[in-house]
Design an enzyme around this catalytic site. Structure first.
Site, PDB file in Angstrom:
ATOM      1  N   PRO A   1      11.452  43.634  69.488  1.00 43.53           N
ATOM      2  CA  PRO A   1      11.298  43.894  70.924  1.00 43.53           C
ATOM      3  C   PRO A   1      11.573  42.640  71.752  1.00 43.53           C
ATOM      4  O   PRO A   1      11.157  41.548  71.401  1.00 43.53           O
ATOM      5  CB  PRO A   1       9.840  44.318  71.040  1.00 43.53           C
ATOM      6  CG  PRO A   1       9.508  44.886  69.709  1.00 43.53           C
ATOM      7  CD  PRO A   1      10.279  44.052  68.728  1.00 43.53           C
ATOM      8  N   GLU A   2      12.312  42.819  72.842  1.00 40.62           N
ATOM      9  CA  GLU A   2      12.628  41.692  73.715  1.00 40.62           C
ATOM     10  C   GLU A   2      11.663  41.671  74.892  1.00 40.62           C
ATOM     11  O   GLU A   2      10.741  42.488  74.985  1.00 40.62           O
ATOM     12  CB  GLU A   2      14.086  41.779  74.153  1.00 40.62           C
ATOM     13  CG  GLU A   2      15.051  41.656  72.969  1.00 40.62           C
ATOM     14  CD  GLU A   2      16.421  41.185  73.372  1.00 40.62           C
ATOM     15  OE1 GLU A   2      16.511  40.247  74.182  1.00 40.62           O
ATOM     16  OE2 GLU A   2      17.417  41.752  72.878  1.00 40.62           O
TER      17      GLU A   2
END
Length: 270
Positions: free
Chosen positions: A2-3
């Protein structure tokens, strides 16, 4: 992994359910995730009121008067606020129970996530030396121009350096460089101040939009309310190598830059 928009979406989903609540207890179903879970989590967190839920880079911090629990989702981690009697599933490694009968549950099949402790007034070593947040005022074209002088690395590698700016991962670096019209292979030190102004603006717009839309839909990522994000459907270059550029129609190029897959338009990005 996840960014930043996914982590910020998680923070915004959790905050209304956690802020102001007091920790009733902590259940650790294993002693470690990516790293050992420090004793302070079980010994000090119970009884503390959660004063805030913050994000620093891709870390989430649950702030109390005596310190902060520092969480990272890793590759497959997820956080849910659930009724206290919710049955335990596989990979439910941590429960933080609250004074209202609900609990925060950390599920992480691959165990690349982490749960650490930061004493009040200290900065955890993993958070030390990080660059500014990309949505803060300190991050702008002048800052990028100054930090890039003398650097021969590609601008994409430069933009993804967490010591320069946090949280601009591969997806959003590619999209921001496309919006700014900058070739990701160009040397960071040879880009003008004006073009860095466009790049900083693009980063803020791309990340802000992704947060509003709920982040990118990644295979292992689900928002706290169970709803996936929708931004991935709007990606203009990332993951589209060989497909027509949506601005000029020419095939998008592909290369490995800094050991990361990179896609760009050779005509629109110079």
């Amino acid at each position: 992994m996840p960014e930043l928009p996914e982590v910020e979406t998680t923070r915004r989903g959790l905050a209304p359910h956690l802020e102001g609540r007091r920790v009733h207890g902590v259940i650790l179903r294993r002693p470690d995730l990516r790293w050992p879970i420090p004793d302070e989590i079980g010994a000090l967190l119970p009884g503390q009121a959660i004063e805030g839920v913050r994000r620093r880079a891709k870390y989430l911090l649950l702030d109390t008067a005596i310190g902060s629990a520092v969480l990272h989702l890793g590759m497959s981690g997820s956080l849910r606020v659930l009724p206290g009697d919710t049955p335990v599933r596989a990979h439910d490694h941590v429960d933080i129970s609250l004074d209202n009968g609900r609990l925060l549950r950390f599920n992480d099949p691959r165990r690349f996530g982490s749960l650490l402790w930061q004493p009040a007034g200290d900065t955890h070593p993993l958070l030390a030396g990080l660059g500014p947040e990309p949505l803060d005022d300190a991050f702008d074209g002048d800052y990028l121009f100054q930090r890039s002088r003398g650097r021969s690395a590609s601008v994409k590698t430069f933009l993804m350096d967490q010591g320069i700016v946090v949280g601009v991962g591969n997806i959003y670096a590619a999209e921001s460089l496309f919006m700014a019209g900058i070739n990701p292979l160009r040397e960071a030190g040879k880009i003008s101040r004006e073009r860095y102004q466009r790049l900083a603006t693009a980063v803020k717009q791309i990340l802000g939009h992704a947060i509003t839309r709920g982040g990118t839909t990644l295979r292992d990522f689900i928002n706290p309310d169970g709803a996936p994000g929708y931004f991935e459907q709007e990606l203009l270059v990332y993951g589209r190598e060989g497909e027509p550029c949506r601005q000029c129609g020419r095939p998008l190029r592909h290369a490995t830059i800094g050991q990361r897959a990179s896609v760009w338009c050779g005509h629109c990005q110079r």
